[in-house]
Design an enzyme around this catalytic site. Structure first.
Site, short mmCIF file in Angstrom:
data_model
loop_
_atom_site.label_atom_id
_atom_site.label_comp_id
_atom_site.label_asym_id
_atom_site.label_seq_id
_atom_site.Cartn_x
_atom_site.Cartn_y
_atom_site.Cartn_z
N GLU A 65 -8.41 6.98 -17.74
CA GLU A 65 -8.81 7.51 -16.43
C GLU A 65 -8.00 8.76 -16.07
O GLU A 65 -8.55 9.71 -15.51
CB GLU A 65 -8.63 6.42 -15.35
CG GLU A 65 -9.16 6.87 -14.00
CD GLU A 65 -9.76 5.77 -13.15
OE1 GLU A 65 -9.97 4.65 -13.65
OE2 GLU A 65 -10.02 6.04 -11.96
N GLY A 122 -17.14 2.97 -5.46
CA GLY A 122 -16.52 3.76 -4.40
C GLY A 122 -16.20 2.99 -3.13
O GLY A 122 -15.98 3.59 -2.08
N ALA A 123 -16.13 1.66 -3.19
CA ALA A 123 -15.79 0.87 -2.00
C ALA A 123 -14.31 0.49 -2.00
O ALA A 123 -13.86 -0.29 -1.17
CB ALA A 123 -16.65 -0.39 -1.94
N ASP A 145 3.08 2.23 -4.84
CA ASP A 145 3.08 2.41 -6.31
C ASP A 145 3.79 3.69 -6.73
O ASP A 145 4.65 3.66 -7.61
CB ASP A 145 1.66 2.33 -6.88
CG ASP A 145 0.67 3.31 -6.25
OD1 ASP A 145 1.00 3.91 -5.21
OD2 ASP A 145 -0.44 3.46 -6.79
N SER A 197 -25.84 2.47 -18.85
CA SER A 197 -25.58 1.75 -17.61
C SER A 197 -26.91 1.29 -17.04
O SER A 197 -27.76 2.13 -16.68
CB SER A 197 -24.86 2.63 -16.59
OG SER A 197 -24.87 1.99 -15.32
N ASP A 257 -4.89 -0.82 -10.79
CA ASP A 257 -6.27 -1.27 -10.97
C ASP A 257 -6.49 -1.85 -12.36
O ASP A 257 -7.08 -2.93 -12.51
CB ASP A 257 -7.24 -0.10 -10.77
CG ASP A 257 -7.14 0.50 -9.38
OD1 ASP A 257 -6.42 -0.06 -8.53
OD2 ASP A 257 -7.78 1.55 -9.15
N LEU A 284 -12.85 -1.10 -4.51
CA LEU A 284 -12.66 -2.35 -5.25
C LEU A 284 -12.49 -2.08 -6.74
O LEU A 284 -12.45 -3.00 -7.54
CB LEU A 284 -13.86 -3.28 -5.01
CG LEU A 284 -14.11 -3.60 -3.52
CD1 LEU A 284 -15.40 -4.40 -3.34
CD2 LEU A 284 -12.94 -4.37 -2.92
N GLU A 299 0.84 -1.21 0.00
CA GLU A 299 0.00 0.00 0.00
C GLU A 299 0.87 1.25 0.00
O GLU A 299 1.84 1.34 0.76
CB GLU A 299 -0.91 -0.03 1.23
CG GLU A 299 -2.34 0.31 0.93
CD GLU A 299 -3.01 -0.69 -0.02
OE1 GLU A 299 -3.24 -0.30 -1.18
OE2 GLU A 299 -3.32 -1.82 0.40
P1 ADP Z 1 -13.92 2.95 -7.43
O1 ADP Z 1 -13.03 2.90 -6.23
O2 ADP Z 1 -15.14 2.12 -7.26
O3 ADP Z 1 -13.18 2.68 -8.70
P2 ADP Z 1 -14.07 5.56 -8.62
O4 ADP Z 1 -14.51 6.88 -8.10
O5 ADP Z 1 -12.70 5.41 -9.14
O6 ADP Z 1 -14.42 4.47 -7.50
O7 ADP Z 1 -15.05 5.16 -9.84
C1 ADP Z 1 -16.43 5.16 -9.62
C2 ADP Z 1 -17.13 5.78 -10.82
O8 ADP Z 1 -17.09 4.85 -11.94
C3 ADP Z 1 -18.60 6.02 -10.59
O9 ADP Z 1 -18.81 7.27 -9.96
C4 ADP Z 1 -19.15 5.99 -12.01
O10 ADP Z 1 -18.88 7.22 -12.66
C5 ADP Z 1 -18.30 4.93 -12.66
N1 ADP Z 1 -18.97 3.61 -12.55
C6 ADP Z 1 -18.57 2.53 -11.86
N2 ADP Z 1 -19.45 1.50 -12.00
C7 ADP Z 1 -20.45 1.95 -12.81
C8 ADP Z 1 -21.67 1.39 -13.32
N3 ADP Z 1 -22.03 0.15 -13.00
N4 ADP Z 1 -22.42 2.16 -14.13
C9 ADP Z 1 -22.04 3.42 -14.44
N5 ADP Z 1 -20.92 4.00 -13.98
C10 ADP Z 1 -20.13 3.29 -13.17
MG MG Z 2 -11.46 3.77 -9.30
#
Ligand code: ADP
Ligand code: MG
Length: 376
Positions: A156, A118-119, A36, A67, A168, A121, A33
């Site tokens: 990204e 946003g968890a 990177d 989505s 990731d 993962l 952790e």
């Molecule tokens: P994480 O840690 O889950 O990657 P991020 O903030 O990097 O969190 O990315 C989350 C964002 O990715 C969401 O706010 C959305 O914009 C997009 N996203 C993730 N999954 C979906 C989904 N199933 N449908 C639409 N957008 C998604």
């Molecule tokens: Mg992310």
């Protein structure tokens, strides 16, 4: 919504059958952790939760993204970095491919993912890597897996505008079932490391503490700044170049010394974990995880009380080892634990959280799954 509904929903939304369906997973970092950006090592594995994406090329050159999870359909005409909205993660992949000289036309995409957003993962890498894999297949693009991961990262970084590392996307693209992916973030060398936990009667219990990540951007920037400051004092470019930790520590002020001790010892723990996994020595893996948590708590100071409580409760419930995973200040805690003890351990954490007045955590067990691939 089940995943088998995706082709049906694609037909309802577009009036056509999809040309194919692709899957790309979220990921968990087993250990390594805040290494990177110091040119160090990480060891993620892909989780069973993944993004599914149905796709079909369009002849009019337009891009349409749906989505099912967000009940949202968006058209993207002229792809331009800085686009906001969830579809930017997909549009960014199209843009990155074009920027790299690959001729991709328009397409319809329909997405459904069970990677929680946003968890920690990496739901974002899952949807990027599913998009990239779909486009590579649809257009017969001959792009090696690491280059694919880098294109998804570019999407990204440059299109969405999130300054993330490569872990990731590398995990979502390159992981294989029953393995973790050793990634040298400096040389980009990778190695598949066996992670045969089920054979040993073990599982990885994931506790999502549901702690809102607060101040995380500022704290992250401060940790990076401390590492850069330490490099300036030590006259090196990256903390991976520290060869004599004790000598380095004597040259640094107390704060920078603690930060450097975490990074340098964490890198070594990743290497030690790879070695222990190669001989399926899970007792040692567990001890390394626990040492990693202590280092994040005491030296890097990125844990919070909910996370520490989950960590302690997992160990008391018989885990071989436990640690927070992800950038810190909330997020998930992993326990490496006998499969038949996982339910009791999850219940113990929930009880401890209730007793402390914390919100209810979410838990699930996870096994190392495969990276992005075509499923239909
Ligand atoms: P994480 O840690 O889950 O990657 P991020 O903030 O990097 O969190 O990315 C989350 C964002 O990715 C969401 O706010 C959305 O914009 C997009 N996203 C993730 N999954 C979906 C989904 N199933 N449908 C639409 N957008 C998604
Ligand atoms: Mg992310």
């Amino acid at each position: 919504m089940t995943f088998t509904d995706i082709p049906t929903r694609f037909y309802e939304l577009t009036g056509h059958h999809p040309a194919g369906v692709w899957a790309a997973p979220g990921r968990i970092n087993l250990i390594g952790e805040h290494t990177d950006y110091n040119g160090g090592y990480v060891l993620p594995f892909a989780i069973e939760q993944s993004a599914l994406l149905a796709a079909r090329p369009r002849s009019d050159g337009r891009w349409r993204f749906s989505s099912l999870d967000l009940d949202s359909t968006v058209e993207s005409g002229d792809l331009a970095p800085g686009e906001t909205g969830w579809q930017a993660y997909l549009a960014g992949v199209v843009w990155a491919l074009r920027e790299a000289g690959h001729d991709v036309g328009g397409a319809d995409f329909v997405l459904s993912s069970n990677v929680p957003i946003g968890a920690g993962l990496s739901s974002s890498a899952a949807i990027e890597c599913a998009t990239l894999t779909a486009l590579c297949d649809l257009h017969d693009l001959d792009i090696d897996p690491m280059s694919r991961a880098r294109l998804a990262q570019r999407a990204e970084n440059a299109y969405v505008g999130a300054p993330t590392g490569l872990m990731d996307q590398a995990a979502s693209t390159l992981c294989t079932a029953d393995h973790a992916l050793f990634l040298d973030c400096h040389t980009l060398a990778v190695q598949q490391v066996p992670l045969r936990i089920a054979d040993a009667g073990l599982t990885i219990l994931v506790i999502d503490t549901r702690t809102p990540h607060s101040h995380v951007d500022g704290e992250y920037a401060a940790r990076r700044a401390s590492c850069e400051q330490a490099c300036r004092i030590l006259g090196i470019d990256l903390l991976r170049q520290v060869t004599d930790l004790d000598a380095a520590l004597t040259q640094l002020p107390p704060l920078e010394a603690r930060r450097v001790r975490h990074v340098v010892t964490e890198n070594q723990r990743v290497l030690d974990t790879v070695e222990a996994l190669t001989s399926s020595d899970f007792a040692t893996v567990g001890a390394l995880m626990t040492a990693s948590h202590a280092s994040m708590r005491d030296d890097y100071e990125i844990t919070v009380p909910t996370v520490d409580l989950a960590f302690e409760t997992l160990l008391a419930a018989g885990a071989l080892g436990a640690r927070m995973t992800g950038g810190g200040f909330g997020g998930c805690v992993l326990g490496l634990i006998a499969a038949d003890r996982a339910d009791a351990a999850a219940a113990a954490v929930a009880e401890a959280f209730a007793a402390a007045g914390y919100g209810t955590p979410v838990s699930f067990t996870s096994h190392p799954a495969a990276g992005a691939h075509r499923i239909a």
